[in-house]
Motif scaffolding. Structure first.
Motif, short mmCIF file in Angstrom:
data_model
loop_
_atom_site.label_atom_id
_atom_site.label_comp_id
_atom_site.label_asym_id
_atom_site.label_seq_id
_atom_site.Cartn_x
_atom_site.Cartn_y
_atom_site.Cartn_z
N ASN A 96 0.82 -1.21 0.00
CA ASN A 96 0.00 0.00 0.00
C ASN A 96 0.86 1.26 0.00
O ASN A 96 0.57 2.23 -0.70
CB ASN A 96 -0.95 0.00 1.20
N ASP A 97 1.95 1.27 0.77
CA ASP A 97 2.84 2.43 0.82
C ASP A 97 3.54 2.62 -0.52
O ASP A 97 3.63 3.75 -1.04
CB ASP A 97 3.88 2.25 1.92
N THR A 98 4.04 1.53 -1.09
CA THR A 98 4.71 1.60 -2.39
C THR A 98 3.76 2.07 -3.48
O THR A 98 4.11 2.89 -4.33
CB THR A 98 5.30 0.23 -2.76
N LEU A 99 2.54 1.57 -3.45
CA LEU A 99 1.56 1.92 -4.47
C LEU A 99 1.21 3.41 -4.43
O LEU A 99 1.19 4.08 -5.48
CB LEU A 99 0.30 1.08 -4.29
N VAL A 100 0.94 3.92 -3.24
CA VAL A 100 0.58 5.34 -3.12
C VAL A 100 1.76 6.22 -3.54
O VAL A 100 1.59 7.21 -4.26
CB VAL A 100 0.12 5.66 -1.69
N ARG A 101 2.95 5.88 -3.09
CA ARG A 101 4.15 6.63 -3.49
C ARG A 101 4.29 6.64 -5.01
O ARG A 101 4.56 7.68 -5.61
CB ARG A 101 5.39 6.00 -2.85
N GLN A 102 4.07 5.48 -5.62
CA GLN A 102 4.21 5.37 -7.07
C GLN A 102 3.15 6.18 -7.79
O GLN A 102 3.45 6.88 -8.77
CB GLN A 102 4.12 3.90 -7.47
N PHE A 103 1.92 6.11 -7.32
CA PHE A 103 0.84 6.85 -7.98
C PHE A 103 1.09 8.35 -7.92
O PHE A 103 0.91 9.06 -8.93
CB PHE A 103 -0.50 6.51 -7.33
N LEU A 104 1.47 8.86 -6.77
CA LEU A 104 1.70 10.30 -6.63
C LEU A 104 2.82 10.77 -7.55
O LEU A 104 2.74 11.84 -8.17
CB LEU A 104 2.02 10.64 -5.18
N LEU A 105 3.88 9.96 -7.68
CA LEU A 105 4.99 10.32 -8.55
C LEU A 105 4.67 10.07 -10.02
O LEU A 105 5.08 10.85 -10.89
CB LEU A 105 6.25 9.56 -8.14
N ASP A 106 3.96 9.01 -10.32
CA ASP A 106 3.57 8.75 -11.72
C ASP A 106 2.72 9.89 -12.26
O ASP A 106 2.90 10.34 -13.41
CB ASP A 106 2.79 7.44 -11.82
N SER A 107 1.78 10.36 -11.46
CA SER A 107 0.92 11.47 -11.89
C SER A 107 1.76 12.70 -12.20
O SER A 107 1.50 13.43 -13.17
CB SER A 107 -0.11 11.79 -10.80
N TRP A 200 -2.06 18.28 -11.88
CA TRP A 200 -1.77 17.15 -10.99
C TRP A 200 -2.89 16.98 -9.98
O TRP A 200 -3.36 15.87 -9.73
CB TRP A 200 -0.43 17.37 -10.29
N GLN A 201 -3.31 18.09 -9.40
CA GLN A 201 -4.38 18.04 -8.40
C GLN A 201 -5.67 17.51 -9.01
O GLN A 201 -6.39 16.71 -8.39
CB GLN A 201 -4.61 19.43 -7.81
N ALA A 202 -5.97 17.90 -10.23
CA ALA A 202 -7.18 17.43 -10.90
C ALA A 202 -7.11 15.92 -11.15
O ALA A 202 -8.09 15.21 -10.93
CB ALA A 202 -7.36 18.18 -12.22
N LEU A 203 -5.97 15.45 -11.61
CA LEU A 203 -5.79 14.02 -11.86
C LEU A 203 -5.89 13.21 -10.58
O LEU A 203 -6.57 12.18 -10.52
CB LEU A 203 -4.44 13.79 -12.54
N VAL A 204 -5.21 13.68 -9.54
CA VAL A 204 -5.23 12.97 -8.26
C VAL A 204 -6.62 12.99 -7.66
O VAL A 204 -7.11 11.96 -7.15
CB VAL A 204 -4.19 13.58 -7.30
N SER A 205 -7.29 14.12 -7.69
CA SER A 205 -8.63 14.23 -7.11
C SER A 205 -9.61 13.30 -7.79
O SER A 205 -10.45 12.65 -7.14
CB SER A 205 -9.13 15.67 -7.19
N ASP A 206 -9.54 13.22 -9.12
CA ASP A 206 -10.43 12.33 -9.86
C ASP A 206 -10.18 10.88 -9.47
O ASP A 206 -11.14 10.10 -9.29
CB ASP A 206 -10.21 12.51 -11.36
N THR A 207 -8.92 10.51 -9.32
CA THR A 207 -8.59 9.13 -8.93
C THR A 207 -9.08 8.83 -7.52
O THR A 207 -9.65 7.76 -7.27
CB THR A 207 -7.06 8.91 -9.02
N LEU A 208 -8.84 9.75 -6.60
CA LEU A 208 -9.26 9.53 -5.21
C LEU A 208 -10.78 9.41 -5.12
O LEU A 208 -11.30 8.62 -4.32
CB LEU A 208 -8.76 10.67 -4.32
N GLN A 209 -11.49 10.18 -5.92
CA GLN A 209 -12.95 10.09 -5.91
C GLN A 209 -13.41 8.72 -6.37
O GLN A 209 -14.29 8.11 -5.75
CB GLN A 209 -13.54 11.19 -6.81
#
Length: 253
Positions: A96-107, A200-209
């Protein structure tokens, strides 16, 4: 003000150090990931990132002079001479930690390479264009798993949310612009990271939703990695990564 030549070297090192450190982190999952498919995916992403690091560090060595090469820059520098983002050096923890780190950086990397591919520096533009194709795949992988686990079981949702809460304080550094970036951005060479924050914020927000996750509230943010000020996690990782070259300097295989 830093000379244009020195600023460009520093900037290219930043571009190479983050994927180098992230690749090293991902390689730590080889043989330990929760599924064989994930094990192979993380290894392949790590190899992609290592290739990007080689391209950027090779170019940095070319700019710095004949006494440098990509191996020296990867294995011969001390902790304070690395300029990677702090988020990349954070420990693997659980998947879970690796995945979130990767997603934030990939975006972030998708947006960065898209803009950098338009750089006035043709070499940077070419490296970024190649990296963008890989970054798009990396984001599809990490975003898909964010949604799958965030909107999965109660346990998976709680784990992903906790990792997001823990790592969020490192995200502001992605968009923190200093003198070097601003100087090169004026020349059309670098990307002003502040311009990446809104998309970045738009992409992350859409994913989190879609993942039914809650964006963490504002908190004390950490930055300084790009300037060589790192967390306590980078030193031990470098000691492992650089051991062989430090023990047997300039060895040939």
């Amino acid at each position: 003000m830093t000379t244009l030549s020195d600023a460009k070297i520093s900037y290219v090192l930043r571009l190479g150090d983050t994927p180098l450190i992230l690749a090293q982190r991902l390689c730590g999952w080889c043989g330990h990931a929760p599924e064989l498919e994930i094990d192979l995916a993380l290894a392949n992403i790590g190899l992609d990132l290592l290739g990007q690091a080689r391209n950027f560090l090779g170019y940095a060595a070319e700019l710095a002079g004949p006494q440098y090469n990509e191996d020296h820059l990867a294995f011969g520098r001390d902790e304070g001479d690395f300029h990677n983002l702090l988020l990349a050096e954070q420990p693997n923890g659980g998947f879970n930690d690796t995945l979130v780190r990767q997603f934030l950086l990939d975006s972030y990397h998708v947006l960065l390479h898209r803009e950098l591919s338009r750089s006035a520096d043709s070499q940077l533009a070419a490296i970024a264009a190649k990296s963008l194709k890989e970054a798009d795949y990396h984001l599809r992988f990490s975003r898909g798993w964010m949604i799958r686990l965030g909107d999965g079981s109660d346990v998976s949702h709680q784990k992903i949310q906790q990792s997001l809460n823990d790592l969020w304080r490192f995200t502001a550094e992605l968009f923190h612009a200093d003198e070097i970036e601003l100087q090169l951005a004026e020349q059309g060479i670098a990307v002003d990271p502040r311009q990446l924050q809104a998309p970045w914020q738009a992409l992350v927000s859409d994913t989190l939703q879609q993942a039914t996750l809650t964006q963490p509230t504002e908190q004390a943010f950490r930055h300084g990695g790009k300037q060589g000020r790192h967390s306590e996690h980078l030193g031990p990782m470098l000691a492992e990564m650089q051991f062989l070259q430090r023990a047997y300097p300039n060895c040939n295989w």
